[in-house]
Design an enzyme around this catalytic site. Structure first.
Site, PDB file in Angstrom:
ATOM      1  N   SER A  19       0.775  -1.216  -0.066  1.00 60.10           N
ATOM      2  CA  SER A  19       0.019   0.095   0.043  1.00 60.10           C
ATOM      3  C   SER A  19       0.891   1.486  -0.115  1.00 60.10           C
ATOM      4  O   SER A  19       1.552   1.540  -1.019  1.00 60.10           O
ATOM      5  CB  SER A  19      -0.921  -0.036   1.178  1.00 60.10           C
ATOM      6  N   HIS A  20       0.725   2.122   1.185  1.00 65.49           N
ATOM      7  CA  HIS A  20       1.261   3.328   1.178  1.00 65.49           C
ATOM      8  C   HIS A  20       3.050   3.386   1.438  1.00 65.49           C
ATOM      9  O   HIS A  20       3.550   4.292   1.388  1.00 65.49           O
ATOM     10  CB  HIS A  20       0.617   4.345   2.183  1.00 65.49           C
TER      11      HIS A  20
ATOM     12  N   ASP B 142      -2.978   6.296  -3.207  1.00 64.77           N
ATOM     13  CA  ASP B 142      -2.036   5.624  -2.636  1.00 64.77           C
ATOM     14  C   ASP B 142      -1.394   4.475  -3.448  1.00 64.77           C
ATOM     15  O   ASP B 142      -1.827   4.322  -4.552  1.00 64.77           O
ATOM     16  CB  ASP B 142      -2.311   5.155  -1.102  1.00 64.77           C
TER      17      ASP B 142
ATOM     18  N   ASP C 174      -1.750   1.384  -3.626  1.00 72.24           N
ATOM     19  CA  ASP C 174      -2.576   0.238  -4.499  1.00 72.24           C
ATOM     20  C   ASP C 174      -3.916   0.959  -4.446  1.00 72.24           C
ATOM     21  O   ASP C 174      -4.949  -0.084  -4.985  1.00 72.24           O
ATOM     22  CB  ASP C 174      -2.832  -0.909  -3.437  1.00 72.24           C
TER      23      ASP C 174
ATOM     24  N   ASP D  65      -6.239   2.163  -3.105  1.00 72.05           N
ATOM     25  CA  ASP D  65      -7.597   2.320  -2.078  1.00 72.05           C
ATOM     26  C   ASP D  65      -7.908   3.750  -1.430  1.00 72.05           C
ATOM     27  O   ASP D  65      -8.906   3.399  -0.682  1.00 72.05           O
ATOM     28  CB  ASP D  65      -7.516   1.111  -1.391  1.00 72.05           C
ATOM     29  N   ARG D  66      -6.724   4.639  -1.365  1.00 73.65           N
ATOM     30  CA  ARG D  66      -7.098   5.709  -0.587  1.00 73.65           C
ATOM     31  C   ARG D  66      -6.896   6.890  -1.337  1.00 73.65           C
ATOM     32  O   ARG D  66      -6.631   6.892  -2.391  1.00 73.65           O
ATOM     33  CB  ARG D  66      -5.764   5.580   0.596  1.00 73.65           C
TER      34      ARG D  66
ATOM     35  N   LYS E 128     -11.804  -0.242   0.655  1.00 77.70           N
ATOM     36  CA  LYS E 128     -11.660   1.428   0.371  1.00 77.70           C
ATOM     37  C   LYS E 128     -11.481   1.638  -1.064  1.00 77.70           C
ATOM     38  O   LYS E 128     -10.613   0.762  -1.572  1.00 77.70           O
ATOM     39  CB  LYS E 128     -10.715   1.972   1.302  1.00 77.70           C
TER      40      LYS E 128
HETATM   41  C1  VG1 Z   1      -2.943   2.278   8.420  1.00 83.35           C
HETATM   42  C2  VG1 Z   1      -4.261   3.199   8.454  1.00 83.35           C
HETATM   43  C3  VG1 Z   1      -5.138   2.382   8.562  1.00 83.35           C
HETATM   44  C4  VG1 Z   1      -5.431   1.500   7.370  1.00 83.35           C
HETATM   45  C5  VG1 Z   1      -4.380   0.763   7.137  1.00 83.35           C
HETATM   46  C6  VG1 Z   1      -4.265   0.152   5.904  1.00 83.35           C
HETATM   47  O1  VG1 Z   1      -2.966   1.272   9.403  1.00 83.35           O
HETATM   48  O2  VG1 Z   1      -3.978   3.747   9.756  1.00 83.35           O
HETATM   49  O3  VG1 Z   1      -6.416   3.237   8.785  1.00 83.35           O
HETATM   50  O4  VG1 Z   1      -6.685   0.857   7.029  1.00 83.35           O
HETATM   51  O5  VG1 Z   1      -2.944   1.696   7.235  1.00 83.35           O
HETATM   52  O6  VG1 Z   1      -4.463   1.141   4.630  1.00 83.35           O
HETATM   53  P1  VG1 Z   1      -1.874   1.312  10.584  1.00 83.35           P
HETATM   54  O7  VG1 Z   1      -2.164   0.210  11.460  1.00 83.35           O
HETATM   55  O8  VG1 Z   1      -0.538   1.867  10.264  1.00 83.35           O
HETATM   56  O9  VG1 Z   1      -2.454   2.755  11.420  1.00 83.35           O
HETATM   57  V1  VG1 Z   1      -3.682   0.753   3.287  1.00 83.35           V
HETATM   58  O10 VG1 Z   1      -3.864   1.835   2.246  1.00 83.35           O
HETATM   59  O11 VG1 Z   1      -1.932   0.796   3.638  1.00 83.35           O
HETATM   60  O12 VG1 Z   1      -4.032  -1.042   2.865  1.00 83.35           O
HETATM   61 CO    CO Z   2      -3.753   1.168   0.341  1.00 81.86          CO
END
Ligand code: VG1
Ligand code: CO
Length: 541
Positions: free
Chosen positions: A113-114, A277, A279, A281-282, A376
Site C-alpha cells: 500500500s502506502h 496511494d 494500491d 484504495d485511498r 476502500k
Molecule cells: C494504516 C491506517 C489504516 C489503514 C491501514 C491500511 O494502518 O491507519 O487506517 O486501514 O493503514 O491501509 P496502521 O495500522 O498503520 O495505522 V492501506 O491503504 O495501507 O491498505
Molecule cells: Co492502500
C-alpha cells in the site's frame, strides 16, 4: 510439468497486521519466505482445489516475480482458474470488484500500500475472501498459526506465464486468464455515478489535477477521468506505475503529496485536486485553497450522497474507524441512520456491509468506500466528490463552509512518530493503560477528562470481539485524543496520536492552532517526548 513438494520450516514473524503481511522487500525475497506464507494461506482457507482466484498487485518491485510464484502454487494446490491483471496490475478496489463479479473464492493482492517500494522498500501480501473484502481477524489468525506449523509447500515446476498478453493460457491443468485491469472497474464506476453530469462539468471548464504518485491508480485515472469524462489531457500526473514509485512515498496526505498541496494552495490552483496511494484504495481531496480532512470528506459525502444515482435512495448507515473524527456521526444523527465505530482497518467494515447495515465507510487515514466493493476505494471517492460538485455547481470551499455551518467543525489532525524504539512505544501505551481508571474527572490544562478507555469492538453481526484497539481519552465538549500503535510499519514501532476538537461556531481556524489544548493535554497525559525521544512528530496530517 511436475508438482514438487519442498521441505521448509517455520519462519518467525509472519503475522498479518492491519492490512496483510508487510515486510522489507529483501525479507520477502528470502528463501521460502513468500512460499511459506502463500502455503499458509492455502492451509488457512481449507485449500484451493477446484477454486477460482483473482491475483494482482500495485506494480511495485518484485510484484511480477511474486505473482509467478502465486500462480505456480495455486496450480499445485489444484485451483481451476486464476484471473490476473495484465502485467500483474490490479488496484485493491479493482481486485475486490473482480472477486465479487467473477464469484471467485478469493484473491491475493500483492501490495504494501502506502509503504515505499523498491529493492530496499517494502512488499506485502493480502488475502481477500469471496465477499471481496480483506480476510477477517479469525482468518488471519489461522494463517499465522499455519506459518508456525509449516513443514513443506507445493509448487508447480513451470516456465513463467506471459502476463502481458490478454486472454487465456494454461499452467498445468489450471487456466490463467489475463484481463484488462481497468475495464470492469471503469464499468462499475459508470454504473454508480452520473458520468454525464461530471462530463458536462469538465466541458464547462472545470479543472483538475490527479496525482497518481507513480502508483497503481494512474491507468485507472487516465481511462476514467481523461478518456471517459473529458478532463483535460495531462490532468492525471505521475500516472505510470513505477516499481519504486519514483522513489516516493505513495501516501496521499499533505506531507507526501507536497507538490499537489503547493499547487492547490497557490495562485494557479485548479478547481479540484486529488491523489491516491500505492494500491489505489485511498484518496486525498483538496479544493482550491482548502485541504479536506478524510474525516470531513466522509461526512460531506454522506451528507450529500443522494445527488449520486447509486445512493439516491439514501444511506442505510455509516461506519467509521474509531480514530476517525465524529463529523460523520453528526450527519448520521441528522439523517436518522445508524453510525458504527469500528477498529482501524477495512476488514472490520466487511460484516456491516455484507449485512446491509451500512452503505458508506471511512477512515481518518484517507480511506473511503461503500457497498459497491468490500475495500476502500480512492478513485470512487474522487468521482463521488466530482459528482456532488457537478450536481451542486459549487466549489469545494463553499461545500465545506456550508457543511461546517450546518454541523459545526471537528478540527482534526494525526501526529505520527515513526520508527521509534518498540520498548518506548510499549512503555507509553502501558503507562496510559495503568492511568485509565484515574483519568475521568481530572483537569489537564483547560480540559476536563470525561471518559478514558481502551477500545474493544464487539462485531454486531458475528459477535466476534477485538481487543486492544487503541486508547481513547475524551474531554468535556467533544475533544478527544487517541493513542494507537501502527500495524503496517516494518521498522520499530510507529505511534499514532489522533487529535480532535469540536467547535460549533468558529470555522476557519488553523487546525494545529485549534487543537493546541488537546496537543498539550496529550503530552501531559502520555509523556510522548520522554517515551519516544522525539521533540516533534515526524508526520503531521
Ligand atoms: C494504516 C491506517 C489504516 C489503514 C491501514 C491500511 O494502518 O491507519 O487506517 O486501514 O493503514 O491501509 P496502521 O495500522 O498503520 O495505522 V492501506 O491503504 O495501507 O491498505
Ligand atoms: Co492502500
Amino acid at each position: 510439468m511436475n508438482i514438487v513438494t519442498v521441505n521448509t520450516q517455520p519462519i518467525d514473524g509472519q503475522k498479518p497486521g492491519t492490512s496483510g503481511l508487510r515486510k522489507r522487500t529483501p525479507v520477502f525475497q528470502g528463501r521460502h519466505y513468500l512460499e511459506n506464507f502463500i502455503q499458509a494461506i492455502w492451509t488457512a482457507v481449507g485449500g484451493v482445489e477446484g477454486r477460482t482466484l483473482v491475483v494482482g498487485g500495485d506494480g511495485r518491485y518484485f510484484n511480477t516475480q511474486a505473482i509467478q510464484v502465486v500462480l505456480r502454487m495455486a496450480a499445485a494446490g489444484g485451483a481451476t482458474r486464476v484471473i490476473v491483471g495484465q502485467d500483474g496490475i490490479l488496484s485493491t478496489p479493482a481486485a475486490s470488484h473482480l472477486i465479487r463479479k467473477r464469484k471467485a473464492f478469493g484473491g491475493i493482492i500483492l501490495s504494501a500500500s502506502h509503504n515505499p517500494g523498491g529493492p530496499d522498500g517494502d512488499f506485502g501480501v493480502k488475502f481477500n475472501a469471496s465477499n471481496g473484502g480483506p480476510a477477517p481477524e479469525s482468518l488471519t489468525a489461522k494463517m499465522f498459526e499455519a506459518t508456525k506449523a509449516i513443514t513443506e509447500y507445493r509448487i508447480l515446476e513451470a516456465h513463467d506465464v506471459d502476463l502481458s498478453t490478454l486472454g487465456e493460457q494454461s499452467l498445468g491443468t489450471m487456466a490463467v486468464e489475463v484481463v484488462d485491469p481497468v475495464a470492469d472497474y471503469a464499468e462499475l464506476m459508470e454504473s454508480l455515478f452520473d458520468f454525464e453530469a461530471i462530463a458536462s462539468l469538465f466541458a464547462d471548464g472545470f479543472t483538475l489535477r490527479f496525482d497518481a504518485m507513480h502508483a497503481v491508480t494512474g491507468p485507472y485515472a487516465r481511462a476514467i477521468l481523461e478518456d471517459r469524462l473529458g478532463a483535460a489531457r495531462g490532468s492525471v500526473v505521475n500516472g505510470t506505475p513505477l516499481p519504486d514509485f519514483g522513489q516516493g512515498h505513495p501516501d496521499p496526505n499533505p506531507i507526501w503529496a507536497r507538490d499537489l498541496m503547493d499547487l492547490m494552495m497557490g495562485p494557479d490552483a485548479p478547481d479540484f485536486g486529488a491523489a491516491s496511494d500505492g494500491d489505489g484504495d485511498r484518496n486525498m481531496i483538496v479544493g482550491r485553497g482548502i485541504y479536506v480532512t478524510p474525516s470531513d470528506s466522509l461526512a460531506a459525502l454522506a451528507a450529500n450522497a443522494t445527488v449520486v444515482p447509486a445512493y439516491a435512495g439514501g444511506l442505510k448507515g455509516i461506519a467509521r474507524s474509531m480514530p476517525t473524527s465524529a463529523a460523520a456521526d453528526r450527519v448520521a444523527e441528522k439523517l436518522g441512520i445508524a453510525c458504527y465505530e469500528t477498529p482501524t482497518g477495512w476488514k472490520f467494515f466487511g460484516n456491516l456491509l455484507d449485512a446491509g447495515r451500512v452503505t458508506i465507510c471511512g477512515e481518518e487515514s484517507a480511506g473511503t468506500g461503500s457497498d459497491h466493493v468490500r475495500e476502500k476505494d480512492g478513485l470512487w471517492a474522487v468521482l463521488f466528490w466530482l459528482n456532488i460538485l457537478a450536481a451542486k455547481r459549487i466549489s469545494v470551499a463553499e461545500l465545506m463552509e456550508e457543511h461546517w455551518r450546518t454541523y459545526g467543525r471537528n478540527y482534526y489532525s494525526r501526529h505520527d512518530y515513526e520508527g521509534i524504539p518498540t520498548e518506548g512505544a510499549n512503555a507509553l501505551m502501558d503507562g496510559l493503560r495503568a492511568k485509565l481508571a484515574d483519568l475521568p474527572g481530572t483537569k489537564v490544562g483547560g480540559l476536563v477528562v470525561s471518559q478514558a478507555d481502551e477500545f474493544a469492538y464487539d462485531d454486531p453481526v458475528d459477535g466476534s470481539r477485538s481487543e486492544g484497539q487503541g486508547i481513547r481519552i475524551h474531554f468535556d465538549g467533544g475533544a478527544r485524543v487517541v493513542f494507537r500503535l501502527s500495524g503496517t510499519g516494518t521498522e520499530g514501532a510507529t505511534l499514532r496520536v489522533y487529535l480532535e476538537f469540536f467547535d460549533p461556531v468558529t470555522m476557519t481556524m488553523d487546525a494545529q492552532v485549534a487543537l493546541a489544548p488537546v496537543i498539550a493535554a496529550a503530552e501531559a497525559i502520555a509523556g510522548i517526548k520522554a517515551h519516544t525521544g522525539r521533540d516533534a512528530p515526524d508526520v503531521i496530517t
